[in-house]
Enzyme design. Sequence first.
Site, PDB file in Angstrom:
ATOM      1  N   ARG A  75     -14.841   8.571  10.261  1.00 15.28           N
ATOM      2  CA  ARG A  75     -14.384   7.558   9.295  1.00 15.28           C
ATOM      3  C   ARG A  75     -13.997   6.255  10.004  1.00 15.28           C
ATOM      4  NH1 ARG A  75      -9.814   9.656   5.622  1.00 15.28           N
ATOM      5  NH2 ARG A  75     -10.192   7.656   4.634  1.00 15.28           N
ATOM      6  N   VAL A 108      -6.302   2.760   4.202  1.00  6.39           N
ATOM      7  CA  VAL A 108      -6.002   2.903   5.633  1.00  6.39           C
ATOM      8  C   VAL A 108      -7.040   2.140   6.464  1.00  6.39           C
ATOM      9  CG1 VAL A 108      -4.876   5.153   5.327  1.00  6.39           C
ATOM     10  CG2 VAL A 108      -7.331   5.085   5.803  1.00  6.39           C
ATOM     11  N   ASP A 109      -7.905   1.373   5.771  1.00 13.46           N
ATOM     12  CA  ASP A 109      -9.075   0.797   6.451  1.00 13.46           C
ATOM     13  C   ASP A 109      -8.832  -0.532   7.155  1.00 13.46           C
ATOM     14  OD1 ASP A 109      -9.003  -1.070   4.328  1.00 13.46           O
ATOM     15  OD2 ASP A 109     -10.442   0.087   3.148  1.00 13.46           O
ATOM     16  N   HIS A 124      -0.043   4.321   3.278  1.00 12.49           N
ATOM     17  CA  HIS A 124      -0.667   5.540   3.803  1.00 12.49           C
ATOM     18  C   HIS A 124      -1.119   5.406   5.256  1.00 12.49           C
ATOM     19  CE1 HIS A 124      -1.582   6.906  -0.618  1.00 12.49           C
ATOM     20  NE2 HIS A 124      -0.318   7.028  -0.281  1.00 12.49           N
ATOM     21  N   CYS A 132       0.713  10.390  18.731  1.00 17.27           N
ATOM     22  CA  CYS A 132       0.919  11.797  19.056  1.00 17.27           C
ATOM     23  C   CYS A 132       1.471  12.525  17.837  1.00 17.27           C
ATOM     24  CB  CYS A 132       1.904  11.907  20.217  1.00 17.27           C
ATOM     25  SG  CYS A 132       2.313  13.613  20.594  1.00 17.27           S
ATOM     26  N   CYS A 135       5.324  13.662  19.500  1.00 22.29           N
ATOM     27  CA  CYS A 135       6.379  12.725  19.911  1.00 22.29           C
ATOM     28  C   CYS A 135       6.198  11.341  19.303  1.00 22.29           C
ATOM     29  CB  CYS A 135       6.493  12.646  21.428  1.00 22.29           C
ATOM     30  SG  CYS A 135       5.197  11.650  22.205  1.00 22.29           S
ATOM     31  N   CYS A 152      -1.733  13.607  24.126  1.00 24.31           N
ATOM     32  CA  CYS A 152      -0.773  12.533  24.404  1.00 24.31           C
ATOM     33  C   CYS A 152      -0.467  12.480  25.899  1.00 24.31           C
ATOM     34  CB  CYS A 152       0.490  12.840  23.614  1.00 24.31           C
ATOM     35  SG  CYS A 152       1.863  11.774  23.977  1.00 24.31           S
ATOM     36  N   CYS A 155       3.597  13.568  26.287  1.00 22.56           N
ATOM     37  CA  CYS A 155       4.122  14.933  26.100  1.00 22.56           C
ATOM     38  C   CYS A 155       3.026  15.988  26.000  1.00 22.56           C
ATOM     39  CB  CYS A 155       5.007  14.985  24.861  1.00 22.56           C
ATOM     40  SG  CYS A 155       4.068  15.007  23.337  1.00 22.56           S
ATOM     41  N   GLY A 192      -8.062  -1.399  -8.275  1.00 21.94           N
ATOM     42  CA  GLY A 192      -8.939  -0.436  -7.606  1.00 21.94           C
ATOM     43  C   GLY A 192      -8.254   0.843  -7.170  1.00 21.94           C
TER      44      GLY A 192
HETATM   45  P1  OAD Z   1      -9.436   6.696  -5.648  1.00 22.30           P
HETATM   46  O1  OAD Z   1     -10.725   7.013  -4.973  1.00 22.30           O
HETATM   47  O2  OAD Z   1      -8.658   7.808  -6.244  1.00 22.30           O
HETATM   48  O3  OAD Z   1      -9.664   5.648  -6.837  1.00 22.30           O
HETATM   49  C1  OAD Z   1     -10.420   4.491  -6.693  1.00 22.30           C
HETATM   50  C2  OAD Z   1     -10.401   3.758  -8.012  1.00 22.30           C
HETATM   51  O4  OAD Z   1     -11.098   2.537  -7.834  1.00 22.30           O
HETATM   52  C3  OAD Z   1     -11.103   4.509  -9.156  1.00 22.30           C
HETATM   53  O5  OAD Z   1     -10.289   4.428 -10.328  1.00 22.30           O
HETATM   54  C4  OAD Z   1     -12.405   3.725  -9.348  1.00 22.30           C
HETATM   55  O6  OAD Z   1     -12.811   3.681 -10.702  1.00 22.30           O
HETATM   56  C5  OAD Z   1     -11.990   2.344  -8.908  1.00 22.30           C
HETATM   57  N1  OAD Z   1     -13.080   1.527  -8.371  1.00 22.30           N
HETATM   58  C6  OAD Z   1     -14.181   1.924  -7.702  1.00 22.30           C
HETATM   59  N2  OAD Z   1     -14.904   0.872  -7.318  1.00 22.30           N
HETATM   60  C7  OAD Z   1     -14.243  -0.237  -7.743  1.00 22.30           C
HETATM   61  C8  OAD Z   1     -14.464  -1.635  -7.637  1.00 22.30           C
HETATM   62  N3  OAD Z   1     -15.525  -2.122  -7.005  1.00 22.30           N
HETATM   63  N4  OAD Z   1     -13.560  -2.478  -8.183  1.00 22.30           N
HETATM   64  C9  OAD Z   1     -12.462  -1.996  -8.827  1.00 22.30           C
HETATM   65  N5  OAD Z   1     -12.197  -0.681  -8.956  1.00 22.30           N
HETATM   66  C10 OAD Z   1     -13.067   0.189  -8.428  1.00 22.30           C
HETATM   67  O7  OAD Z   1      -8.580   5.865  -4.603  1.00 22.30           O
HETATM   68  P2  OAD Z   1      -7.034   5.562  -4.539  1.00 22.30           P
HETATM   69  O8  OAD Z   1      -6.454   5.332  -5.892  1.00 22.30           O
HETATM   70  O9  OAD Z   1      -6.848   4.531  -3.500  1.00 22.30           O
HETATM   71  O10 OAD Z   1      -4.256   8.962  -0.015  1.00 22.30           O
HETATM   72  O11 OAD Z   1      -6.493   6.917  -3.973  1.00 22.30           O
HETATM   73  C11 OAD Z   1      -5.146   6.972  -3.665  1.00 22.30           C
HETATM   74  C12 OAD Z   1      -4.914   7.849  -2.503  1.00 22.30           C
HETATM   75  O12 OAD Z   1      -5.512   9.107  -2.771  1.00 22.30           O
HETATM   76  C13 OAD Z   1      -5.596   7.414  -1.215  1.00 22.30           C
HETATM   77  O13 OAD Z   1      -4.874   6.433  -0.541  1.00 22.30           O
HETATM   78  C14 OAD Z   1      -5.595   8.705  -0.462  1.00 22.30           C
HETATM   79  C15 OAD Z   1      -5.917   9.705  -1.560  1.00 22.30           C
HETATM   80  O14 OAD Z   1      -5.199  10.823  -1.534  1.00 22.30           O
HETATM   81  C16 OAD Z   1      -4.065   9.522   1.164  1.00 22.30           C
HETATM   82  O15 OAD Z   1      -4.966   9.694   1.966  1.00 22.30           O
HETATM   83  C17 OAD Z   1      -2.648   9.872   1.427  1.00 22.30           C
END
Ligand code: OAD
Length: 249
Positions: A75, A108-109, A124, A132, A135, A152, A155, A192
């Site tokens: 990723r 996270v990108d 996130h 690590c 630690c 790490c 440690c 989004g």
């Molecule tokens: P999701 O993948 O759950 O949702 C993405 C949303 O963006 C969906 O509702 C899509 O319809 C919408 N979407 C897609 N393309 C789009 C565009 N071009 N313009 C506008 N909207 C668009 O992603 P998140 O809501 O970010 O957490 O997910 C939340 C968290 O769930 C992530 O940060 C991750 C995951 O668990 C962790 O990793 C802790």
Amino acid sequence: MPARPVEFSPELISLLRGGPKVVALTGAGVSQESGLRTFRDAQTGLWAQYKPTELASPEAFQRDPKLVWDWYAWRREAVKGVRPNPGHYALVEIEQRLPHFTLITQNVDNLHRFAGSQNVLELHGNIQRVRCADCYTFTETWDDDTESVPRCRVCNGLLRPDVVWFGESLPRDQLEAAVTAARSCDVFFSIGTSGVVQPAASLAFAAHNRGAVVVEINAEPTPLTPKADYVFEGKSGELLPELVEAIWG
Ligand code: OAD
């Protein structure tokens, strides 16, 4: 034929021109037009057999650290090849135009910072940072061994990405700042994000309960949609630049 430009309500435009306190919460949808798959999209290639929700957890890392490390390495590489899109740049412009603007992201990108956003709360974590698992020491470089997870230097613990996994707490300072901003803003944008992962999803509701105007920009309806004051269904990479143009163009 080009799509008709969206009509933003004059009330919303005049509210935003007045320099209110604004918070924007972004999710994976904002990066979709940069070519990154959203979190819940099916994966491709080697990783198609795994569900992201099954790899992004401390239990998965404990069970098979190498599998999880390799997934994040893959990723991280995918993210390196992508660039911010017009939605990210529109958010930079909004930050520059408004005196009080807080950007909260679940992504996270690193694309918001890459685009030039300064005040970013990363709920996130950030996939480009490695630390690590034991630690917490951060590291910029590591020996990538094909057999095992790098360790790490302090440690000898296993290295892991500095991201929040399912079941883990969010970074406290980032979450506290996000809650404070959401509770005190005049306008809250949810952009989004599917709005199903807590506690990020509750920020929009906290803002709504405190009387903020809630604006949703998303490709499809979400649990927030019925509560939002304004809903713009479509791509953030198109709608955000159109909004900036409507306010300050
Ligand atoms: P999701 O993948 O759950 O949702 C993405 C949303 O963006 C969906 O509702 C899509 O319809 C919408 N979407 C897609 N393309 C789009 C565009 N071009 N313009 C506008 N909207 C668009 O992603 P998140 O809501 O970010 O957490 O997910 C939340 C968290 O769930 C992530 O940060 C991750 C995951 O668990 C962790 O990793 C802790």
